[in-house]
Write a protein that holds these residues in place. Sequence first.
Motif, PDB file in Angstrom:
ATOM      1  N   PRO A   1      10.671  -1.790   4.067  1.00  0.00           N
ATOM      2  CA  PRO A   1      10.615  -2.546   2.817  1.00  0.00           C
ATOM      3  C   PRO A   1       9.916  -1.788   1.681  1.00  0.00           C
ATOM      4  O   PRO A   1      10.288  -1.933   0.512  1.00  0.00           O
ATOM      5  N   ALA A   2       8.903  -0.996   2.014  1.00  0.00           N
ATOM      6  CA  ALA A   2       8.233  -0.203   0.982  1.00  0.00           C
ATOM      7  C   ALA A   2       9.198   0.814   0.384  1.00  0.00           C
ATOM      8  O   ALA A   2       9.224   1.022  -0.841  1.00  0.00           O
ATOM      9  N   ILE A   3       9.998   1.442   1.225  1.00  0.00           N
ATOM     10  CA  ILE A   3      10.975   2.426   0.740  1.00  0.00           C
ATOM     11  C   ILE A   3      12.014   1.738  -0.137  1.00  0.00           C
ATOM     12  O   ILE A   3      12.395   2.256  -1.197  1.00  0.00           O
ATOM     13  N   ALA A   4      12.458   0.566   0.271  1.00  0.00           N
ATOM     14  CA  ALA A   4      13.430  -0.168  -0.539  1.00  0.00           C
ATOM     15  C   ALA A   4      12.860  -0.499  -1.912  1.00  0.00           C
ATOM     16  O   ALA A   4      13.560  -0.393  -2.936  1.00  0.00           O
ATOM     17  N   ALA A   5      11.587  -0.886  -1.961  1.00  0.00           N
ATOM     18  CA  ALA A   5      10.953  -1.203  -3.246  1.00  0.00           C
ATOM     19  C   ALA A   5      10.849   0.037  -4.126  1.00  0.00           C
ATOM     20  O   ALA A   5      11.033  -0.040  -5.355  1.00  0.00           O
ATOM     21  N   LEU A   6      10.538   1.163  -3.530  1.00  0.00           N
ATOM     22  CA  LEU A   6      10.465   2.411  -4.289  1.00  0.00           C
ATOM     23  C   LEU A   6      11.828   2.773  -4.867  1.00  0.00           C
ATOM     24  O   LEU A   6      11.943   3.174  -6.033  1.00  0.00           O
ATOM     25  N   ARG A   7      12.861   2.636  -4.077  1.00  0.00           N
ATOM     26  CA  ARG A   7      14.207   2.961  -4.557  1.00  0.00           C
ATOM     27  C   ARG A   7      14.633   2.000  -5.663  1.00  0.00           C
ATOM     28  O   ARG A   7      15.279   2.411  -6.642  1.00  0.00           O
ATOM     29  N   ASP A   8      14.252   0.737  -5.535  1.00  0.00           N
ATOM     30  CA  ASP A   8      14.558  -0.230  -6.594  1.00  0.00           C
ATOM     31  C   ASP A   8      13.869   0.149  -7.904  1.00  0.00           C
ATOM     32  O   ASP A   8      14.363  -0.192  -8.986  1.00  0.00           O
ATOM     33  N   ALA A   9      12.729   0.844  -7.788  1.00  0.00           N
ATOM     34  CA  ALA A   9      11.991   1.286  -8.980  1.00  0.00           C
ATOM     35  C   ALA A   9      12.487   2.627  -9.507  1.00  0.00           C
ATOM     36  O   ALA A   9      11.899   3.179 -10.447  1.00  0.00           O
ATOM     37  N   GLY A  10      13.550   3.157  -8.910  1.00  0.00           N
ATOM     38  CA  GLY A  10      14.125   4.404  -9.385  1.00  0.00           C
ATOM     39  C   GLY A  10      13.517   5.657  -8.793  1.00  0.00           C
ATOM     40  O   GLY A  10      13.767   6.768  -9.286  1.00  0.00           O
ATOM     41  N   ILE A  11      12.729   5.512  -7.742  1.00  0.00           N
ATOM     42  CA  ILE A  11      12.087   6.660  -7.088  1.00  0.00           C
ATOM     43  C   ILE A  11      12.944   7.109  -5.915  1.00  0.00           C
ATOM     44  O   ILE A  11      13.409   6.285  -5.113  1.00  0.00           O
ATOM     45  N   ASP A  12      13.156   8.407  -5.794  1.00  0.00           N
ATOM     46  CA  ASP A  12      13.997   8.970  -4.734  1.00  0.00           C
ATOM     47  C   ASP A  12      13.186   9.071  -3.446  1.00  0.00           C
ATOM     48  O   ASP A  12      12.654  10.126  -3.100  1.00  0.00           O
ATOM     49  N   ALA A  13      13.061   7.951  -2.752  1.00  0.00           N
ATOM     50  CA  ALA A  13      12.337   7.899  -1.481  1.00  0.00           C
ATOM     51  C   ALA A  13      13.331   7.574  -0.372  1.00  0.00           C
ATOM     52  O   ALA A  13      14.259   6.788  -0.577  1.00  0.00           O
ATOM     53  N   PHE A  14      13.120   8.162   0.798  1.00  0.00           N
ATOM     54  CA  PHE A  14      14.024   7.897   1.912  1.00  0.00           C
ATOM     55  C   PHE A  14      13.259   7.947   3.226  1.00  0.00           C
ATOM     56  O   PHE A  14      12.230   8.595   3.343  1.00  0.00           O
TER      57      PHE A  14
ATOM     58  N   LEU B   1       0.833  -1.205   0.000  1.00  0.00           N
ATOM     59  CA  LEU B   1       0.000   0.000   0.000  1.00  0.00           C
ATOM     60  C   LEU B   1       0.865   1.252   0.000  1.00  0.00           C
ATOM     61  O   LEU B   1       0.615   2.202  -0.750  1.00  0.00           O
ATOM     62  N   ILE B   2       1.881   1.263   0.850  1.00  0.00           N
ATOM     63  CA  ILE B   2       2.776   2.424   0.910  1.00  0.00           C
ATOM     64  C   ILE B   2       3.497   2.603  -0.419  1.00  0.00           C
ATOM     65  O   ILE B   2       3.556   3.714  -0.971  1.00  0.00           O
ATOM     66  N   ARG B   3       4.032   1.507  -0.952  1.00  0.00           N
ATOM     67  CA  ARG B   3       4.760   1.587  -2.220  1.00  0.00           C
ATOM     68  C   ARG B   3       3.864   2.091  -3.346  1.00  0.00           C
ATOM     69  O   ARG B   3       4.239   2.975  -4.117  1.00  0.00           O
ATOM     70  N   SER B   4       2.646   1.542  -3.432  1.00  0.00           N
ATOM     71  CA  SER B   4       1.736   1.907  -4.522  1.00  0.00           C
ATOM     72  C   SER B   4       1.358   3.381  -4.465  1.00  0.00           C
ATOM     73  O   SER B   4       1.438   4.095  -5.471  1.00  0.00           O
ATOM     74  N   ARG B   5       0.948   3.846  -3.297  1.00  0.00           N
ATOM     75  CA  ARG B   5       0.502   5.241  -3.197  1.00  0.00           C
ATOM     76  C   ARG B   5       1.664   6.229  -3.334  1.00  0.00           C
ATOM     77  O   ARG B   5       1.502   7.313  -3.905  1.00  0.00           O
ATOM     78  N   ALA B   6       2.824   5.839  -2.853  1.00  0.00           N
ATOM     79  CA  ALA B   6       3.987   6.706  -3.027  1.00  0.00           C
ATOM     80  C   ALA B   6       4.404   6.769  -4.497  1.00  0.00           C
ATOM     81  O   ALA B   6       4.793   7.833  -4.998  1.00  0.00           O
ATOM     82  N   ALA B   7       4.312   5.648  -5.210  1.00  0.00           N
ATOM     83  CA  ALA B   7       4.658   5.640  -6.629  1.00  0.00           C
ATOM     84  C   ALA B   7       3.685   6.494  -7.443  1.00  0.00           C
ATOM     85  O   ALA B   7       4.099   7.224  -8.359  1.00  0.00           O
ATOM     86  N   ILE B   8       2.394   6.420  -7.119  1.00  0.00           N
ATOM     87  CA  ILE B   8       1.407   7.273  -7.782  1.00  0.00           C
ATOM     88  C   ILE B   8       1.726   8.739  -7.520  1.00  0.00           C
ATOM     89  O   ILE B   8       1.635   9.591  -8.416  1.00  0.00           O
ATOM     90  N   THR B   9       2.127   9.044  -6.297  1.00  0.00           N
ATOM     91  CA  THR B   9       2.482  10.421  -5.938  1.00  0.00           C
ATOM     92  C   THR B   9       3.676  10.907  -6.748  1.00  0.00           C
ATOM     93  O   THR B   9       3.664  12.026  -7.282  1.00  0.00           O
ATOM     94  N   ALA B  10       4.708  10.090  -6.841  1.00  0.00           N
ATOM     95  CA  ALA B  10       5.897  10.489  -7.594  1.00  0.00           C
ATOM     96  C   ALA B  10       5.560  10.761  -9.060  1.00  0.00           C
ATOM     97  O   ALA B  10       6.021  11.756  -9.643  1.00  0.00           O
ATOM     98  N   ALA B  11       4.749   9.906  -9.655  1.00  0.00           N
ATOM     99  CA  ALA B  11       4.372  10.098 -11.057  1.00  0.00           C
ATOM    100  C   ALA B  11       3.568  11.378 -11.250  1.00  0.00           C
ATOM    101  O   ALA B  11       3.755  12.108 -12.232  1.00  0.00           O
TER     102      ALA B  11
END
Length: 333
Positions: free
Chosen positions: A230-243, A182-192
């Motif tokens: 783990p959600a942050i790690a997945a975001l970073r693996d997808a190229g998103i600058d999350a920390f 859930l965290i990864r999905s909503r954060a990825a939508i936000t980044a886009a």
Amino acid sequence: MQPPLALSIGDPAGVGPELAAAAWALSDAEGLPPFFVVGSARVVEEAARRRGITVPVCTVKTPDEVADCFAGSLPVLDLADLPYTPGEPDDAGAELALNALATATGLVRSGAASALVTGPIAKSRLARVGFTHPGQTEFVAEACGIAPENAVMMLAGPSLRVVPITVHVSLRSVPDLLTADLIRSRAAITAAALARDYGIARPRLAVAGLNPHAGEDGRMGSEDMAVVAPAIAALRDAGIDAFGPLPPDTMFHAEAREGYDVAICMYHDQALIPLKALDFDAGVNVTLGLPIVRTSPDHGTAFGIAGTGTARVGPTIAALRMAGQCAARRATA
């Protein structure tokens, strides 16, 4: 020129009608793009009169007519001839609010209007006339063919942007609702969305922890290590600058805010308290993840002060301005 913005009137017994009129009266000074109200010409006229401002109203049948009259009058797509009864909501007003929301959404989806700005509604009143959604966000998402969980709420102001991962749920239920996906999905939508609508090529996402001190290595709760990290790690693996996860109590001072473009928060108040403390009169509710632009002033119907002329117009102006800016970016993408 891009098409005008569509502003749904919200509940006609609330502050929406007078704030629409007040925003038009300040549109030149504030540099607002052309917009039209979807609702009731009579209600808007009487609301402006009650507020003590001179706002000529012109009725339009289509958004194409807005450009010809916006400079000298507030265009209204007239759906119902209702009396103005500030502070006294009823079923007729709720039916108008629902019709206005549906009509405005349809006009934006068709391209006749460039963005949707929604006035405040009373959900309990709408439920009496057949509204089955938790709120306007879910209604608009469904109308656009988007699953509700993929419509992300962002609150944005001049000082801060925040996204709550869980929204209108009890604090007790938050830990059980949070998942890494859930965290990864909503954060990825936000980044886009920040890249598409705000022109931020590589958005920086600061992710708050759930617990005090972000759990302090599990001493104050395991969720930050087991779910958030783990959600942050997945975001970073997808190229998103999350920390993160970051201690929530040190994320929102001025120096910290310079280091990110949006704060990803775990629950409603964690996000909205700092946003409203910093940008109370300029906060905008933005729905991310939609094929259309949708914003809303970050306040409710305020039935208690409707018709008194004391409601602040700043959030409505901010919502109109942000909708226009986002729509313009999409048009030139």
